[in-house]
Design an enzyme around this catalytic site. Structure first.
Site, PDB file in Angstrom:
ATOM      1  N   LYS A  28       9.808 -27.046 -70.315  1.00  0.00           N
ATOM      2  CA  LYS A  28       9.294 -28.099 -69.450  1.00  0.00           C
ATOM      3  C   LYS A  28       8.388 -29.026 -70.260  1.00  0.00           C
ATOM      4  O   LYS A  28       7.853 -28.637 -71.298  1.00  0.00           O
ATOM      5  CB  LYS A  28       8.464 -27.479 -68.313  1.00  0.00           C
ATOM      6  CG  LYS A  28       9.274 -26.735 -67.285  1.00  0.00           C
ATOM      7  CD  LYS A  28       8.380 -26.214 -66.183  1.00  0.00           C
ATOM      8  CE  LYS A  28       9.158 -25.389 -65.178  1.00  0.00           C
ATOM      9  NZ  LYS A  28      10.134 -26.170 -64.404  1.00  0.00           N
ATOM     10  N   ARG A  48      16.860 -18.630 -59.782  1.00  0.00           N
ATOM     11  CA  ARG A  48      18.120 -18.201 -59.165  1.00  0.00           C
ATOM     12  C   ARG A  48      18.698 -16.994 -59.900  1.00  0.00           C
ATOM     13  O   ARG A  48      19.414 -16.188 -59.317  1.00  0.00           O
ATOM     14  CB  ARG A  48      19.100 -19.379 -59.115  1.00  0.00           C
ATOM     15  CG  ARG A  48      19.495 -19.924 -60.443  1.00  0.00           C
ATOM     16  CD  ARG A  48      20.147 -21.308 -60.340  1.00  0.00           C
ATOM     17  NE  ARG A  48      19.159 -22.370 -60.108  1.00  0.00           N
ATOM     18  CZ  ARG A  48      19.461 -23.644 -59.929  1.00  0.00           C
ATOM     19  NH1 ARG A  48      20.728 -24.033 -59.927  1.00  0.00           N
ATOM     20  NH2 ARG A  48      18.513 -24.546 -59.734  1.00  0.00           N
TER      21      ARG A  48
HETATM   22  N1  BES Z   1       9.920 -23.262 -60.930  1.00  0.00           N
HETATM   23  C1  BES Z   1      10.795 -24.366 -61.006  1.00  0.00           C
HETATM   24  C2  BES Z   1      10.818 -25.194 -59.715  1.00  0.00           C
HETATM   25  C3  BES Z   1       9.536 -25.878 -59.324  1.00  0.00           C
HETATM   26  C4  BES Z   1       9.343 -27.212 -59.629  1.00  0.00           C
HETATM   27  C5  BES Z   1       8.577 -25.213 -58.597  1.00  0.00           C
HETATM   28  C6  BES Z   1       8.189 -27.849 -59.223  1.00  0.00           C
HETATM   29  C7  BES Z   1       7.414 -25.852 -58.208  1.00  0.00           C
HETATM   30  C8  BES Z   1       7.222 -27.168 -58.508  1.00  0.00           C
HETATM   31  C9  BES Z   1      12.223 -23.908 -61.285  1.00  0.00           C
HETATM   32  O1  BES Z   1      12.360 -22.724 -61.984  1.00  0.00           O
HETATM   33  C10 BES Z   1      12.893 -24.982 -62.070  1.00  0.00           C
HETATM   34  O2  BES Z   1      12.452 -25.222 -63.146  1.00  0.00           O
HETATM   35  N2  BES Z   1      13.941 -25.580 -61.520  1.00  0.00           N
HETATM   36  C11 BES Z   1      14.668 -26.627 -62.154  1.00  0.00           C
HETATM   37  C12 BES Z   1      16.139 -26.385 -61.940  1.00  0.00           C
HETATM   38  C13 BES Z   1      17.031 -27.244 -62.779  1.00  0.00           C
HETATM   39  C14 BES Z   1      16.865 -26.912 -64.259  1.00  0.00           C
HETATM   40  C15 BES Z   1      18.465 -27.023 -62.355  1.00  0.00           C
HETATM   41  C16 BES Z   1      14.232 -27.931 -61.516  1.00  0.00           C
HETATM   42  O3  BES Z   1      13.934 -27.961 -60.330  1.00  0.00           O
HETATM   43  O4  BES Z   1      14.161 -28.930 -62.242  1.00  0.00           O
HETATM   44 ZN    ZN Z   2      12.319 -23.050 -64.097  1.00  0.00          ZN
END
Ligand code: BES
Ligand code: ZN
Ligand code: ZN
Length: 490
Positions: A269, A343
């Site tokens: 991230k 997931r």
């Molecule tokens: N933990 C994150 C989702 C999240 C984002 C929670 C903002 C709280 C606040 C999750 O694991 C994630 O990173 N999801 C990705 C999925 C994508 C790579 C398909 C996302 O939402 O960008």
């Molecule tokens: Zn994630």
């Protein structure tokens, strides 16, 4: 901390009485309170507009040292949530004043056009939740929570709702427990430590506890969950909590995402979202707390909580984008993106739980996608379910508790978007649109015949800023929702 009392305000010596006031309607029937409201409005500068506040010191008509009036705005917009918020704000004000006790006047149900139970419950919830201060890591404890909050009501209502205060404290105590876990920094809650913290609380409240180690997970072939754990030097764990309610029906299984820190992995991230990722176990925290509340309430229903705990980190052992793993079900997954880790741990946890416990209903709570926050904003969770009755029941519980949920679709044709050239499915959709939906569809591919619902709490699980009855950080979202859903069903 909470007490429902009827007091003689002409005699009872109190330091601070809080009175919520509408701008266009008198909502208090108690004569002393009504007269105090008249005094406050007569000054002219206080009109009862939303969030307006005025304090009168030693006003005639009662023996309170100070009376704080809080504006609620127009009566037509008055509802349980407005009262919950007013109670929360009043408690926070009282904490600022450094007072250990507060008295709060409850409006008259007929005048406020809200059911008595709803008024009392909401105000007690707001007061109790607003009294939470997370200062574990501060040397100087600047604020001290209240020792007692008295909700002032007529004697007859106090008698009618004798058990309400204890009930609210038990359920909202669960919310605070979840907030505390979420607020812990990731260095103090690696999976095994968090598992131990949860296990300790759970055992203390009479739940049966099992903690699966990494070896257990390997033996059970939970390849998806293990792939997420691979990059961290902190080992994963899966906590299983059981509440034996005594009924003979198949259990309700609750599953909560427990990523103690989500760096994104190799798909790391960027930017300022990283510090919030200590909150990526908010679903797990809510599920653990809900189980503990169920035990404390001696709920009749057989209930099981499953919390997969991992840390998603970057190292030479990290899973790579493009890696293919075999999940508990035997299906293979191409890991197109290591940041779509929630997931991966959920499919193994859910498939295992369904295989082992044969639940009647399975609900998962997860801070799953940023896309859900884009779709519904920070305060509303998305609910996905093929079973419309289950989805509607969760949305209804959300309306009652103001842990709001909105129904989202599971369109079968969108499964195309998760196709992999090499494995059975890809954890990364091949489009950037509809990310909350494709994530839910991915989960659905690993659920069998159980009635299942998925609640994406990425928005409401964690808030940077404080609010009327919540501090900054974990909100404890889901505990009141799940308890309402569990206790309002037949
Ligand atoms: N933990 C994150 C989702 C999240 C984002 C929670 C903002 C709280 C606040 C999750 O694991 C994630 O990173 N999801 C990705 C999925 C994508 C790579 C398909 C996302 O939402 O960008
Ligand atoms: Zn994630
Ligand atoms: Zn995550």
């Amino acid at each position: 901390m909470l007490h429902l009392t009827s007091v003689d305000l002409k005699r009872q010596k109190i330091k601070a009485l809080f009175i919520p006031v509408c701008e266009d309607k008198r909502i208090h029937a108690e004569p002393v309170v009504a007269a105090l409201v008249d005094q406050a409005l007569a000054i002219g500068e206080f009109k009862g507009k939303k969030d307006q506040e005025i304090t009168l010191y030693r006003p005639p008509g009662c023996v309170a040292e100070r009376v704080v009036f809080r504006g609620l705005g127009k009566a037509e917009s008055l509802d349980a949530e407005a009262l919950r918020r007013a109670a929360g704000r009043s408690v926070k004000r009282c904490i600022q004043l450094g007072l250990p006790r507060m008295w709060l006047a409850a409006p008259d149900p007929a005048a406020a056009s809200i059911e008595e139970t709803d008024i009392l419950r909401a105000m007690m919830e707001g007061a109790f939740l607003g009294n939470h201060v997370f200062d574990r890591y501060k040397q100087e404890k600047e604020t001290k929570p209240l020792a007692r909050a008295y909700l002032v009501v007529p004697a007859a209502s106090a008698a009618r709702h004798r058990r309400l205060a204890a009930d609210v404290q038990t359920v909202c105590g669960g919310t605070l427990m979840a907030r505390e876990w979420v607020n812990l920094p990731s260095n103090d809650k690696p999976p095994l430590e968090l598992a131990a913290l949860i296990a300790r609380e759970a055992k203390a409240h009479g739940l049966a506890v099992e903690v699966l180690s990494e070896k257990d997970l390997q033996r059970k072939k939970m390849g998806a969950m293990l792939a997420v754990a691979a990059g961290s030097s902190n080992r994963p764990a899966m906590v299983i909590l059981r509440h034996k309610g005594g009924d003979r029906r198949p259990p309700v299984v609750l599953v909560g995402k427990g990523v103690t820190f989500d760096s994104g992995g190799i798909n790391i991230k960027t930017g300022d979202s990283l510090p919030d990722m200590k909150g990526d176990m908010a679903g797990g925290a809510a599920v653990a707390a809900a189980l503990i509340v169920a035990a404390r309430l001696k709920l009749k229903r057989h209930l099981i909580g499953v919390i997969p705990l991992v840390e998603n980190m970057v190292s030479g052992r990290s899973t790579r984008p493009g890696d293919i793993v075999t999940t508990f079900t035997g299906k293979t997954v191409e890991i197109g993106n290591t940041d779509a880790e929630g997931r991966l741990i959920l499919i193994d946890a859910m498939a295992y739980a369904e295989w082992r416990f044969k639940p009647e209903v399975m609900i998962d709570l997860a801070t799953l996608t940023g896309a859900c926050v884009v779709a519904l904003g920070e305060r509303i969770a998305g609910v996905f379910a093929k079973d419309e009755a289950l989805q509607a029941a969760i949305v209804a519980a959300g309306r009652r508790t103001h842990e709001r949920c909105w129904p989202m679709p599971l369109p079968g044709d969108y499964k195309e978007l998760l196709k992999s050239s090499y494995a059975d499915i890809n954890n990364m959709p091949n489009t950037r649109y509809g990310g909350a939906v494709t994530a839910a569809l991915f989960l659905s591919e690993f659920v069998g015949t159980a009635r299942w619902a998925h609640i994406d709490i990425a928005g409401p699980g964690f808030h940077k800023k404080e609010d009327a009855y919540c501090g900054p950080g974990g909100t404890g979202f889901g505990v009141r929702l799940l308890m309402d859903w569990l206790t309002s069903r037949t």
